[in-house]
Scaffold this active site. Structure first.
Site: not given
Ligand code: ARG
Length: 466
Positions: A25, A112, A157-158, A279, A285, A287, A292, A324, A327
């Site tokens: 990651s 963790n 409305t509508h 454009s 144009k 835009n 948008e 993971q 993120k």
């Molecule tokens: N890179 C992992 C994540 O984003 C970190 C936690 C990993 N923990 C594990 N027990 N493999 O979740």
């Protein structure tokens, strides 16, 4: 023989590089490098305080981490896929810098609770900026509304002309939506502000750690009371994505209306050259690209919400590597939101309002039909009956290309002798708007009241910010 991985003790065979790449990651979680170092600093300070580590070991680790922090800010850190994620990359760099004592940092901690801590900090640290940007837009909306209390436009409305309204009233509707967006993000803060650190892998630890110490050190307001919950839930991130989705949905509606209203057919608004594009083929144009694009980007934010919900659905407790996946969508949402809010504000603060064009659109549209029905009702005709009478007049008017204000008093009096020449006053759009002063209505006094309340609310928030 063990592999070179930090966790390699029980492994004999090494994964292929492409497998490592799949599992790593670091390409994205390096965005939390700052939070990771902060979290580690708090943890090691706690280890020192509780005497789990001796002073000399702790001090070496603290100095090492502070050094890494400086290197990070100077852009000097180099991360590798072999070290998988930001947590092990930082630990590996620390080991390179201070030697084997670095290995003591992870005492009483797991990746963790470490990743959960970093991620909470990441969201928590970004909320104030987002709230601030929304409030800037709210201020712009209030200013614009103040200039347009008496700007008359068709209310829809509508997507059909319904009743004339004040453009200021329309703007204040968005102000109110954004107010609730702010409140949602503020509430989000409550849940991002809980420390998971010390939950360890899933079950807590036998080391006499002090979770209150680390929570305080990191500025958390609260502590997860259950270690399984702490490492396995991401509801604070889901709340963030949900709030972001609702916010983007609000912005997308206003953007949609801007895009329509700058078109030739409406021409209610004109956008500054700074927020439009030309454009490559059609020289005439102009835009509304920014409007948008904000409307379009709402899609990816909704996608991130559904993505994380789907990842988490049915996930057994406690940590699973699936997490993971929490993120990238969240990072992308922050990356999408901040510039979108800024561009949105720039766009609306430089907008030109074609007041005459808006007013003109209410002239030939029967949007004063309710006015007439209300008028008849005030003369004693039951509203249902009045509604029917006006309906007939509209039908006739459409056939004869005649508006309600063009019908002669004679004709009106044939319907009811109670109708007097004051009916023409009532049929004027500005009169129709001005008089709608029920609480929350579009009447000028009501809009002014909304603006006044909004200003008080905004000055309250800036007092809190200062
Ligand atoms: N890179 C992992 C994540 O984003 C970190 C936690 C990993 N923990 C594990 N027990 N493999 O979740």
């Amino acid at each position: 023989m063990s592999t070179h991985k930090l966790w390699g003790g029980r492994f004999q065979a090494q994964a292929e590089t492409w497998v490592d790449e799949f599992g790593a990651s670091i390409s994205f979680d390096q965005l939390m490098a700052d939070e990771d170092i902060e979290g580690s600093l708090a943890h090691v300070k706690m280890l020192k305080e509780t005497k789990i580590l001796n002073g000399s070991d702790s001090d070496q680790i603290i100095a090492g981490l502070e050094n890494i922090q400086r290197e990070l800010h100077a852009g000097k850190l180099h991360f590798t896929v072999e070290n998988e994620d930001i947590h092990m990359n930082i630990e590996s760099i620390l080991t390179d810098e201070i030697g084997p004592v670095a290995g003591k940092l992870h005492t009483g901690r797991s990746r963790n609770d470490q990743v959960a801590t970093d991620f909470h900090l990441y969201v928590k640290n970004r909320l104030p900026k987002i709230i601030d940007e929304i409030q800037t837009i709210q201020k712009t909306l209030v200013n614009l509304a103040e200039d347009n209390v008496e700007t008359i436009m068709p209310g829809y409305t509508h997507l059909q002309h319904a009743q004339p309204i004040s453009y200021g009233h329309y703007l204040m509707a968005y102000y109110s939506m954004l107010k609730r967006d702010v409140e949602r993000f503020q509430f989000n803060m409550k849940h991002a502000d809980i420390s998971p650190l010390g939950a360890a892998a899933l079950a807590g630890t036998t080391f006499p750690i002090d979770r209150e110490f680390t929570a305080k050190e990191l500025g958390f307001n609260d502590i997860y009371q259950n270690s399984l919950d702490a490492v396995s839930d991401r509801d604070f991130a889901l709340e963030f994505l949900s709030n972001a989705s609702i916010l983007m949905m609000h912005l997308s509606r206003l953007c949609e209306e801007i895009s329509m209203w700058v078109s030739y057919e409406f021409n209610y608004l004109e956008l500054s050259d700074k927020y439009t594009t030309g454009s490559s083929i059609m020289p005439q144009k102009k835009n509304p690209d920014m409007a948008e694009l904000i409307r379009g980007k709402s899609g990816r934010v909704f996608g991130h919400l559904i993505g994380l919900l789907s990842t988490m659905k049915s996930l057994p407790l406690a940590y699973n590597k699936d997490l993971q996946e929490d993120k990238e969508g969240t990072f992308d949402t922050v990356k999408t939101l901040l510039p979108a809010l800024k561009v949105f504000n720039g766009m609306i603060s430089t907008i030109k309002v074609n007041k005459d064009k808006m007013r003109h659109a209410t002239e030939n549209d029967f949007s004063n039909a309710t006015e007439l029905a209300d008028y008849l009702a005030t003369k004693g005709i039951p509203f249902r009956e009045a509604h029917g009478i006006v309906g007939q007049l509209v039908l006739k008017g459409l056939q004869n290309h005649q508006n309600l204000q063009d019908i002669s008093l004679d004709e009106y009096q044939k319907i009811s002798p109670l109708i007097d020449k004051d009916v023409y006053e009532v049929l004027k759009p500005e009169v129709a708007v001005e008089r709608r002063n029920s609480l929350g209505g579009t009447g000028f006094a009501s809009v002014k009241k909304q603006i006044q309340i909004a200003k008080e609310e905004l000055s309250e928030t800036s007092k809190i910010d200062n």
